[in-house]
Design an enzyme around this catalytic site. Structure first.
Site, PDB file in Angstrom:
ATOM      1  CB  SER A   1      34.154  34.897  45.539  1.00 37.70           C
ATOM      2  OG  SER A   1      33.425  35.722  46.703  1.00 37.70           O
TER       3      SER A   1
ATOM      4  CE  LYS B   1      33.075  33.167  50.051  1.00 38.55           C
ATOM      5  NZ  LYS B   1      33.876  33.409  48.887  1.00 38.55           N
TER       6      LYS B   1
END
Length: 210
Positions: free
Chosen positions: A35, A79
């Site tokens: 990701s 993230k």
């Protein structure tokens, strides 16, 4: 008794110092997963993380953060911070199939996080804004692999204030950012097991012990 205390007290002090450092100042983490490509390698990076910014409210959009997953609190993920409370964020709903965008206003006490690899990530576009209290630290330096040693690069579209408000420009900026980073050639037997939508991280002591 005196000799015993003289040998135990330094150990206790060392453990206390280590705990306080990891809990309130900083630590090291290992990240893996798709990701955060191309910023982080799919098969693993060792990052330095500081916890002061989260406690003092000094985080800014563009920072790479670690946080507890709102869907699985026992899991810690990595993230990109895209927006703070009160910010308006426009994002591509399904970048694999269309350029349709949606705009949201981040509620009070929450933040918006996304993976750099928008085509393979589970982030705020899926589970919404994240409570600020789930943030655990800001990653600011790459230790390993050695070819990536140094500061973590900012998200290019954030530098130009685009924040994905134009899907075409976002994809151009994303392509430029990919070309700025060296290709990740990490060959390990873990590749087949890393088909997770999160870049999961394993918290490590500051010393780097496993």
């Amino acid at each position: 008794m005196g000799e015993w205390s003289r040998s135990v007290i330094p150990i206790v002090r060392g453990l206390c110092f280590r705990y306080v450092t990891n809990k309130y100042l900083g630590t090291t983490v290992i990240t893996y997963g798709p990701s955060m490509l191309p910023t982080l390698c799919i098969t693993g990076n060792v990052l330095l993380v500081e916890r002061i910014s989260t406690r003092t409210g000094k985080l800014r959009p563009g920072d790479v953060v670690i946080l507890r997953s709102p869907e699985a609190p026992r899991k810690v993920v990595c993230k990109r911070l895209m927006g703070m409370e009160g910010d308006q964020v426009t994002y591509v709903v399904d970048p694999k199939n269309s350029d349709r965008c949606k705009t949201v206003v981040i509620p009070k006490g929450h933040v918006w996080v996304e993976g750099d690899n928008i085509y393979n990530t589970n982030d705020s576009r899926n589970f919404g804004a994240v409570p600020y209290g789930l943030l655990e630290g800001r990653a600011f330096w790459t230790l390993l692999p050695r070819k990536d040693f140094g500061t973590l690069p900012p998200k290019l579209c954030l530098l130009y204030g685009l924040v994905e408000d134009n899907p075409v420009i976002y994809r151009i900026a994303d392509s430029v950012q990919r070309s700025m980073r060296p290709k990740k050639r990490c060959h390990t037997t873990r590749d087949r097991r890393l088909k997770t939508s999160f870049s999961v991280i394993k918290l490590q002591p500051v010393s780097g012990d496993q």
